[in-house]
Design a protein around this motif. Structure first.
Motif, PDB file in Angstrom:
ATOM      1  N   LYS A   1      20.457 -25.586 -14.186  1.00  0.00           N
ATOM      2  CA  LYS A   1      21.920 -25.535 -14.310  1.00  0.00           C
ATOM      3  C   LYS A   1      22.549 -24.977 -13.033  1.00  0.00           C
ATOM      4  O   LYS A   1      23.545 -25.501 -12.538  1.00  0.00           O
ATOM      5  CB  LYS A   1      22.323 -24.707 -15.532  1.00  0.00           C
ATOM      6  CG  LYS A   1      23.804 -24.763 -15.810  1.00  0.00           C
ATOM      7  CD  LYS A   1      24.149 -24.153 -17.150  1.00  0.00           C
ATOM      8  CE  LYS A   1      25.630 -24.311 -17.413  1.00  0.00           C
ATOM      9  NZ  LYS A   1      25.928 -24.821 -18.725  1.00  0.00           N
ATOM     10  N   ALA A   2      21.931 -23.935 -12.469  1.00  0.00           N
ATOM     11  CA  ALA A   2      22.461 -23.339 -11.236  1.00  0.00           C
ATOM     12  C   ALA A   2      22.360 -24.313 -10.069  1.00  0.00           C
ATOM     13  O   ALA A   2      23.302 -24.440  -9.271  1.00  0.00           O
ATOM     14  CB  ALA A   2      21.711 -22.048 -10.919  1.00  0.00           C
ATOM     15  N   ALA A   3      21.238 -25.017  -9.961  1.00  0.00           N
ATOM     16  CA  ALA A   3      21.061 -25.980  -8.866  1.00  0.00           C
ATOM     17  C   ALA A   3      22.094 -27.108  -8.972  1.00  0.00           C
ATOM     18  O   ALA A   3      22.680 -27.518  -7.967  1.00  0.00           O
ATOM     19  CB  ALA A   3      19.644 -26.551  -8.891  1.00  0.00           C
ATOM     20  N   ILE A   4      22.306 -27.582 -10.178  1.00  0.00           N
ATOM     21  CA  ILE A   4      23.292 -28.654 -10.376  1.00  0.00           C
ATOM     22  C   ILE A   4      24.695 -28.137 -10.068  1.00  0.00           C
ATOM     23  O   ILE A   4      25.483 -28.821  -9.414  1.00  0.00           O
ATOM     24  CB  ILE A   4      23.197 -29.223 -11.800  1.00  0.00           C
ATOM     25  CG1 ILE A   4      21.857 -29.951 -11.989  1.00  0.00           C
ATOM     26  CG2 ILE A   4      24.366 -30.165 -12.095  1.00  0.00           C
ATOM     27  CD1 ILE A   4      21.547 -30.311 -13.431  1.00  0.00           C
ATOM     28  N   GLY A   5      25.008 -26.931 -10.515  1.00  0.00           N
ATOM     29  CA  GLY A   5      26.324 -26.341 -10.242  1.00  0.00           C
ATOM     30  C   GLY A   5      26.600 -26.233  -8.748  1.00  0.00           C
ATOM     31  O   GLY A   5      27.702 -26.551  -8.283  1.00  0.00           O
ATOM     32  N   GLN A   6      25.586 -25.834  -7.987  1.00  0.00           N
ATOM     33  CA  GLN A   6      25.741 -25.728  -6.540  1.00  0.00           C
ATOM     34  C   GLN A   6      25.983 -27.108  -5.928  1.00  0.00           C
ATOM     35  O   GLN A   6      26.851 -27.265  -5.071  1.00  0.00           O
ATOM     36  CB  GLN A   6      24.497 -25.100  -5.917  1.00  0.00           C
ATOM     37  CG  GLN A   6      24.547 -25.047  -4.413  1.00  0.00           C
ATOM     38  CD  GLN A   6      23.237 -24.575  -3.789  1.00  0.00           C
ATOM     39  OE1 GLN A   6      22.324 -24.147  -4.469  1.00  0.00           O
ATOM     40  NE2 GLN A   6      23.152 -24.669  -2.478  1.00  0.00           N
ATOM     41  N   HIS A   7      25.236 -28.094  -6.399  1.00  0.00           N
ATOM     42  CA  HIS A   7      25.388 -29.425  -5.805  1.00  0.00           C
ATOM     43  C   HIS A   7      26.696 -30.098  -6.241  1.00  0.00           C
ATOM     44  O   HIS A   7      27.219 -30.942  -5.505  1.00  0.00           O
ATOM     45  CB  HIS A   7      24.181 -30.309  -6.096  1.00  0.00           C
ATOM     46  CG  HIS A   7      24.111 -31.505  -5.194  1.00  0.00           C
ATOM     47  ND1 HIS A   7      24.201 -31.413  -3.821  1.00  0.00           N
ATOM     48  CD2 HIS A   7      23.995 -32.820  -5.462  1.00  0.00           C
ATOM     49  CE1 HIS A   7      24.139 -32.615  -3.289  1.00  0.00           C
ATOM     50  NE2 HIS A   7      24.013 -33.505  -4.269  1.00  0.00           N
ATOM     51  N   ILE A   8      27.230 -29.727  -7.385  1.00  0.00           N
ATOM     52  CA  ILE A   8      28.549 -30.244  -7.781  1.00  0.00           C
ATOM     53  C   ILE A   8      29.589 -29.863  -6.729  1.00  0.00           C
ATOM     54  O   ILE A   8      30.385 -30.697  -6.297  1.00  0.00           O
ATOM     55  CB  ILE A   8      28.949 -29.736  -9.185  1.00  0.00           C
ATOM     56  CG1 ILE A   8      28.138 -30.455 -10.264  1.00  0.00           C
ATOM     57  CG2 ILE A   8      30.454 -29.897  -9.425  1.00  0.00           C
ATOM     58  CD1 ILE A   8      28.301 -29.871 -11.673  1.00  0.00           C
ATOM     59  N   GLU A   9      29.556 -28.601  -6.304  1.00  0.00           N
ATOM     60  CA  GLU A   9      30.518 -28.143  -5.289  1.00  0.00           C
ATOM     61  C   GLU A   9      30.304 -28.873  -3.961  1.00  0.00           C
ATOM     62  O   GLU A   9      31.268 -29.287  -3.311  1.00  0.00           O
ATOM     63  CB  GLU A   9      30.426 -26.632  -5.104  1.00  0.00           C
ATOM     64  CG  GLU A   9      30.859 -25.847  -6.332  1.00  0.00           C
ATOM     65  CD  GLU A   9      32.229 -26.271  -6.858  1.00  0.00           C
ATOM     66  OE1 GLU A   9      33.175 -26.403  -6.040  1.00  0.00           O
ATOM     67  OE2 GLU A   9      32.361 -26.479  -8.081  1.00  0.00           O
ATOM     68  N   GLU A  10      29.038 -29.045  -3.570  1.00  0.00           N
ATOM     69  CA  GLU A  10      28.748 -29.798  -2.344  1.00  0.00           C
ATOM     70  C   GLU A  10      29.262 -31.223  -2.446  1.00  0.00           C
ATOM     71  O   GLU A  10      29.828 -31.758  -1.489  1.00  0.00           O
ATOM     72  CB  GLU A  10      27.235 -29.860  -2.114  1.00  0.00           C
ATOM     73  CG  GLU A  10      26.648 -28.716  -1.378  1.00  0.00           C
ATOM     74  CD  GLU A  10      25.160 -28.888  -1.146  1.00  0.00           C
ATOM     75  OE1 GLU A  10      24.680 -28.224  -0.218  1.00  0.00           O
ATOM     76  OE2 GLU A  10      24.486 -29.655  -1.866  1.00  0.00           O
ATOM     77  N   THR A  11      29.060 -31.838  -3.595  1.00  0.00           N
ATOM     78  CA  THR A  11      29.444 -33.238  -3.790  1.00  0.00           C
ATOM     79  C   THR A  11      30.952 -33.403  -3.736  1.00  0.00           C
ATOM     80  O   THR A  11      31.453 -34.401  -3.189  1.00  0.00           O
ATOM     81  CB  THR A  11      28.855 -33.769  -5.107  1.00  0.00           C
ATOM     82  OG1 THR A  11      27.429 -33.620  -5.061  1.00  0.00           O
ATOM     83  CG2 THR A  11      29.202 -35.233  -5.334  1.00  0.00           C
ATOM     84  N   ARG A  12      31.687 -32.458  -4.268  1.00  0.00           N
ATOM     85  CA  ARG A  12      33.155 -32.519  -4.151  1.00  0.00           C
ATOM     86  C   ARG A  12      33.572 -32.522  -2.682  1.00  0.00           C
ATOM     87  O   ARG A  12      34.448 -33.289  -2.270  1.00  0.00           O
ATOM     88  CB  ARG A  12      33.796 -31.343  -4.886  1.00  0.00           C
ATOM     89  CG  ARG A  12      33.774 -31.495  -6.385  1.00  0.00           C
ATOM     90  CD  ARG A  12      34.570 -30.382  -7.074  1.00  0.00           C
ATOM     91  NE  ARG A  12      34.484 -30.572  -8.506  1.00  0.00           N
ATOM     92  CZ  ARG A  12      34.054 -29.657  -9.366  1.00  0.00           C
ATOM     93  NH1 ARG A  12      33.706 -28.446  -8.945  1.00  0.00           N
ATOM     94  NH2 ARG A  12      33.997 -29.918 -10.653  1.00  0.00           N
TER      95      ARG A  12
END
Length: 169
Positions: free
Chosen positions: A41-52
């Motif tokens: 969940k933390a890894a995905i959360g971090q990549h969500i911000e990068e993807t934005r």
């Protein structure tokens, strides 16, 4: 009818913008449903911000050419992400299917940015090359992180499943 290299590059950038939108929808769906896998969940959360940020970077490149993203393409790709999320949500091994999807999607994005880099080099668009290389590095790091979690998430899933506790998400 021949298409110019520049036109092909612009189509590729529009595709990348839509692809980042699909990635966001997919990750947000997965992130919102994860309950028992905090590292994932933390890894995905971090990549969500990068993807934005990546999507904004691609939009800026399009604006540089006097172009804008394709809202139809983005909507279609987001719809595909939502359909996939619905299909995975009914699977008992939802977490594994989502992890595999995210891992493979990162590699699809990597291929897309490698292609964009080649297009931009052919067009002499150094700013596009630099931006796409930056995004590519981020996609490679995200892919490595997710790939490195496959075994541990699978084992955690199996342990939860064997103990009779909720394992799917």
């Amino acid at each position: 009818m021949a298409t110019s290299k520049r036109d092909t590059l612009i189509v590729g950038l529009r595709n990348a913008y839509g692809l980042e939108g699909q990635a966001l929808s997919t990750m947000e769906n997965v992130h919102s449903r994860l309950e028992h896998y905090p590292d994932l969940k933390a890894a995905i959360g971090q990549h969500i911000e990068e993807t934005r940020r990546q999507q904004q970077m691609v939009e800026q490149l399009l604006n540089r050419f006097g172009e804008s993203p394709s809202t139809l393409k983005e909507a279609t790709m987001k719809l595909a992400a939502n359909i996939q999320a619905m299909m995975h949500s009914v699977a008992g091994d939802e977490v594994l299917k989502n992890l595999f999807t995210l891992y493979s999607f990162e590699h699809f994005e990597q291929a897309s940015y490698r292609s964009l880099i080649a297009m931009a080099e052919e067009c002499g668009e150094t700013e596009v090359v630099q931006t796409c290389r930056e995004i590519l590095r981020q996609e490679e790091a995200a892919g490595q992180k997710l790939g490195g979690m496959i075994e541990s998430i699978t084992k955690a899933y199996l342990q939860r499943e064997a103990s009779g506790t909720e394992a799917g998400r």
